[in-house]
Motif scaffolding. Structure first.
Motif, PDB file in Angstrom:
ATOM      1  N   ARG A   1       0.829  -1.194   0.000  1.00 27.12           N
ATOM      2  CA  ARG A   1       0.000   0.000   0.000  1.00 27.12           C
ATOM      3  C   ARG A   1       0.877   1.262   0.000  1.00 27.12           C
ATOM      4  O   ARG A   1       0.610   2.197  -0.752  1.00 27.12           O
ATOM      5  CB  ARG A   1      -0.921  -0.037   1.215  1.00 27.12           C
ATOM      6  N   GLU A   2       1.913   1.268   0.826  1.00 26.05           N
ATOM      7  CA  GLU A   2       2.804   2.432   0.901  1.00 26.05           C
ATOM      8  C   GLU A   2       3.493   2.673  -0.445  1.00 26.05           C
ATOM      9  O   GLU A   2       3.602   3.811  -0.899  1.00 26.05           O
ATOM     10  CB  GLU A   2       3.842   2.212   1.999  1.00 26.05           C
ATOM     11  N   VAL A   4       2.435   1.768  -3.473  1.00 25.87           N
ATOM     12  CA  VAL A   4       1.450   2.225  -4.459  1.00 25.87           C
ATOM     13  C   VAL A   4       1.137   3.703  -4.263  1.00 25.87           C
ATOM     14  O   VAL A   4       1.167   4.488  -5.207  1.00 25.87           O
ATOM     15  CB  VAL A   4       0.160   1.378  -4.384  1.00 25.87           C
ATOM     16  N   TYR A   5       0.848   4.101  -3.024  1.00 27.25           N
ATOM     17  CA  TYR A   5       0.523   5.500  -2.768  1.00 27.25           C
ATOM     18  C   TYR A   5       1.747   6.406  -2.932  1.00 27.25           C
ATOM     19  O   TYR A   5       1.613   7.584  -3.255  1.00 27.25           O
ATOM     20  CB  TYR A   5      -0.125   5.669  -1.389  1.00 27.25           C
ATOM     21  N   TYR A   8       2.157   6.256  -7.278  1.00 24.90           N
ATOM     22  CA  TYR A   8       1.090   6.433  -8.247  1.00 24.90           C
ATOM     23  C   TYR A   8       0.164   7.612  -7.949  1.00 24.90           C
ATOM     24  O   TYR A   8      -0.989   7.625  -8.364  1.00 24.90           O
ATOM     25  CB  TYR A   8       0.270   5.140  -8.352  1.00 24.90           C
ATOM     26  N   ARG A  33      -9.076  11.559   1.387  1.00 28.11           N
ATOM     27  CA  ARG A  33      -9.239  11.005   0.050  1.00 28.11           C
ATOM     28  C   ARG A  33     -10.703  10.985  -0.375  1.00 28.11           C
ATOM     29  O   ARG A  33     -11.596  10.819   0.428  1.00 28.11           O
ATOM     30  CB  ARG A  33      -8.700   9.577   0.021  1.00 28.11           C
ATOM     31  N   PRO A  96      -4.652   6.227  -6.567  1.00 25.96           N
ATOM     32  CA  PRO A  96      -3.468   5.814  -7.327  1.00 25.96           C
ATOM     33  C   PRO A  96      -3.873   5.330  -8.722  1.00 25.96           C
ATOM     34  O   PRO A  96      -4.842   4.600  -8.878  1.00 25.96           O
ATOM     35  CB  PRO A  96      -2.901   4.655  -6.507  1.00 25.96           C
TER      36      PRO A  96
END
Length: 101
Positions: A1-2, A4-5, A8, A33, A96
């Motif tokens: 998750r880290e 990807v964020y 992206y 978000r 993302p």
């Protein structure tokens, strides 16, 4: 998750200004978000109502930002235009998207 964020969500400064202008009339959260379904609705609504699909769009000058040219000036394009704009719009909304790191 880290990862990807971290990879992206990047949006170039000029594209940020353009997308902020495009979304100016919307009430978006200042922090946090937007849900994916809300982001999808916002992006789809803009792209389907404001820009026109054509395989022969007007040329965007080389010295002009691609996103600005498509979303604010010519308002016409084909798959590459839509995909680039949608990716950056999703990223701007905290979703993302696209190719990252």
């Amino acid at each position: 998750r880290e990862f990807v964020y971290g990879c992206y969500l990047e949006v170039p400064e000029e594209a940020q200004r353009v997308i902020a202008q495009v979304f100016a009339g919307l009430e978006l959260p200042k922090e946090g978000r937007v849900s994916f379904s809300d982001a999808q609705m916002v992006v789809r609504a803009y792209l389907s109502s404001i820009v026109t699909y054509t395989e022969e769009p007007k040329a965007i000058p080389e010295d002009e930002d691609f996103v600005r040219g498509f979303l604010l000036d010519t308002k016409e394009g084909y798959s590459v235009h839509y995909a680039t704009a949608a990716t950056l719009m999703f990223r701007y909304l905290g979703i993302p998207a696209g190719n990252g790191c």
